[in-house]
Design an enzyme around this catalytic site. Structure first.
Site, PDB file in Angstrom:
ATOM      1  N   TYR A 141      39.712 -29.679   8.480  1.00  0.00           N
ATOM      2  CA  TYR A 141      41.151 -29.942   8.489  1.00  0.00           C
ATOM      3  C   TYR A 141      41.634 -30.703   9.731  1.00  0.00           C
ATOM      4  O   TYR A 141      42.790 -31.097   9.785  1.00  0.00           O
ATOM      5  CB  TYR A 141      41.928 -28.629   8.385  1.00  0.00           C
ATOM      6  N   LYS A 192      28.115 -21.578   4.804  1.00  0.00           N
ATOM      7  CA  LYS A 192      27.154 -22.285   3.945  1.00  0.00           C
ATOM      8  C   LYS A 192      25.997 -22.713   4.857  1.00  0.00           C
ATOM      9  O   LYS A 192      25.629 -23.894   4.927  1.00  0.00           O
ATOM     10  CB  LYS A 192      27.872 -23.470   3.279  1.00  0.00           C
ATOM     11  N   ASP A 225      29.103 -19.702  -1.860  1.00  0.00           N
ATOM     12  CA  ASP A 225      28.965 -19.801  -3.324  1.00  0.00           C
ATOM     13  C   ASP A 225      28.675 -18.425  -3.916  1.00  0.00           C
ATOM     14  O   ASP A 225      29.263 -18.006  -4.916  1.00  0.00           O
ATOM     15  CB  ASP A 225      27.900 -20.831  -3.725  1.00  0.00           C
ATOM     16  N   ASP A 249      40.484 -21.546   2.259  1.00  0.00           N
ATOM     17  CA  ASP A 249      41.491 -22.114   1.355  1.00  0.00           C
ATOM     18  C   ASP A 249      41.077 -21.859  -0.092  1.00  0.00           C
ATOM     19  O   ASP A 249      41.866 -21.371  -0.913  1.00  0.00           O
ATOM     20  CB  ASP A 249      41.606 -23.620   1.621  1.00  0.00           C
ATOM     21  N   ASP A 253      42.707 -18.930  -3.083  1.00  0.00           N
ATOM     22  CA  ASP A 253      43.265 -19.184  -4.423  1.00  0.00           C
ATOM     23  C   ASP A 253      42.505 -18.361  -5.467  1.00  0.00           C
ATOM     24  O   ASP A 253      43.106 -17.822  -6.407  1.00  0.00           O
ATOM     25  CB  ASP A 253      43.184 -20.678  -4.792  1.00  0.00           C
TER      26      ASP A 253
HETATM   27  C1  IPM Z   1      47.280 -23.832   1.631  1.00  0.00           C
HETATM   28  C2  IPM Z   1      47.390 -25.256   1.142  1.00  0.00           C
HETATM   29  C3  IPM Z   1      47.186 -26.233   2.290  1.00  0.00           C
HETATM   30  C4  IPM Z   1      45.797 -25.981   2.849  1.00  0.00           C
HETATM   31  C5  IPM Z   1      47.379 -27.723   1.912  1.00  0.00           C
HETATM   32  C6  IPM Z   1      48.762 -27.982   1.381  1.00  0.00           C
HETATM   33  C7  IPM Z   1      47.075 -28.661   3.039  1.00  0.00           C
HETATM   34  O1  IPM Z   1      46.495 -25.471   0.110  1.00  0.00           O
HETATM   35  O2  IPM Z   1      48.089 -23.435   2.488  1.00  0.00           O
HETATM   36  O3  IPM Z   1      46.421 -23.093   1.151  1.00  0.00           O
HETATM   37  O4  IPM Z   1      44.797 -26.510   2.325  1.00  0.00           O
HETATM   38  O5  IPM Z   1      45.698 -25.242   3.823  1.00  0.00           O
HETATM   39 MN    MN Z   2      45.462 -23.683  -0.556  1.00  0.00          MN
END
Ligand code: IPM
Ligand code: MN
Ligand code: NAD
Length: 359
Positions: A141, A192, A225, A249, A253
């Protein structure tokens, strides 16, 4: 006389559903602090795609300085707009705050409120309950790299993965400290290292060194993974996961969906003792923006994490209890199988907070 307690918070609704869910989070914050003597000074900041497109400015150095010296927290909705296809305003504002305010812990709890909300078969609410400590200031990042021969068949793109001893150590330590504070017994580090030997090597060496200081806590290192697979197979094994920026990240999710989806997933960007940035894990959700469909509960739970950070655990617990009660009563948006719109879901929370406050 008791000292007056207060906090100044920059509220950045941002783009898309960020505006809709933040409005509900602010309503909930006003309801939960009313009559408590705690003064929450919520200052709305107009940052986002509209302002960026109008002025060409995402966020200024002076505004960063203002945040750092005058505010205790930032409550953010989401940033992302198709009119800014390169996403540069979001990077400057969101990643800018994470990096420039050095908010090295991205704390993302994964908690299942009711078993009907998980896509996993035969899992109970207590089986999905862990936290992710995502490193928040390094990794891929940082934006180091470049392109060469862009637009030609020989194009090269390089995106560097930066891992420092200091950065890796402090996030691992934060994970162990959290485990100890909360009576948890296992910390899982994920990388990884089999393919990325330099970064993985540093993470594994530092993890081993730090874990030796926490003999009461079991530690394990898993390839990312395998961990992604195992979070689905047996989420009940996991208590605290610590990992790098990109893996964190992605895993967050995945974790969000195990616990009912992005509409329920909060996060805090923290550097202990400093201003904190609080935002739902989800983005601006352009597919549902402006339709009163977005679930405001992630933003409301995020407001709860913020209250905790501001030293108000009672208000944090009330916000979480109100969300849980609404979910159990079926007072929820359509992503959770309910029938309410964004505003009505926020109203349902406010009603529960008001009932809880009644003598
Ligand atoms: C998050 C988002 C951000 C990230 C993006 C918008 C840059 O996906 O906060 O999880 O990858 O950190
Ligand atoms: Mn995200
Ligand atoms: P997203 O999180 O915005 O949406 C993913 C899916 O989840 C969509 O189907 C969306 O409708 C659904 N969803 C998200 N939030 C929801 C909510 N509150 N209630 C119900 N459903 C919800 O991810 P994306 O589509 O990949 O990204 C859209 C934009 O947001 C992009 O510009 C991206 O960069 C940005 N983004 C910003 C942040 C942030 O500001 N923290 C986080 C993630 C993505």
């Amino acid at each position: 006389m008791k000292a007056r307690e207060m906090a100044k918070v920059a509220v950045i609704p941002g783009d898309g559903v960020g505006k809709e869910v933040t409005r509900e989070a602010v309503k909930a914050l006003r309801a939960v602090t009313e009559g408590t003597g705690f003064e929450l000074d919520l200052v709305e900041w107009p940052h986002g795609a509209d302002r960026y497109l109008e002025t060409g400015e995402a966020i200024t150095d002076a505004e960063f300085a203002d945040l750092q010296s005058n505010y205790q927290a930032i409550l953010l909705g989401a940033l992302g707009d198709s009119r800014v296809p390169g996403n540069e305003h979001a990077r400057q504002i969101l990643l800018g705050m994470r990096f420039r305010l050095d908010l090295y812990v991205n704390f993302r709890p994964v908690r299942l409120f009711h078993e009907r909300l998980t896509p996993l078969r035969d899992k109970r609410a207590e089986d999905v309950n862990f936290v992710i400590f995502r490193e928040n200031t390094e990794g891929v990042y940082v934006g180091m790299g470049g392109t060469f021969k862009q637009g030609t068949p020989d194009e090269v793109a390089i995106q560097e993965d930066v891992n420092t001893r200091k950065g890796v150590e402090r996030i691992i330590r934060a994970a162990f400290e959290y485990a100890r504070r909360n009576g948890l017994t296992r910390v899982t580090m994920s990388d990884k290292a089999n393919a990325m030997e330099f970064a993985g090597g540093l993470w594994r060496r530092v993890f081993k060194l730090v874990s030796a200081e926490y003999g009461d806590i079991e530690s394990e290192a898993l390839y990312v993974d395998m961990l992604a697979m195992d979070m689905v197979r047996r989420p009940e094994r996991y208590q605290v996961i610590v990992t790098g920026n990109l893996f964190g990240d992605i895993l967050s999710d995945l974790g969000a969906q195990l616990a009912g989806g992005l509409g329920l997933s909060p996060s805090g960007n923290i550097h202990p003792g400093r201003i904190g940035l609080f935002e739902p894990v989800h983005g601006s959700a352009p597919d549902i923006a402006g339709k009163n469909l977005a679930n405001p509960f992630a933003a409301i739970l995020t407001a709860g994490l913020m209250m905790e950070h501001l030293g108000r655990p009672a208000e944090a617990a009330k916000l979480e209890d109100a969300v849980r009660a609404c979910i159990l009563a079926g007072e929820a948006t359509t992503d959770l199988g309910g029938t309410l719109g964004t505003q009505a879901a926020g109203d349902a929370i406010v009603r529960r907070l008001s009932v809880a406050d009644a003598p």
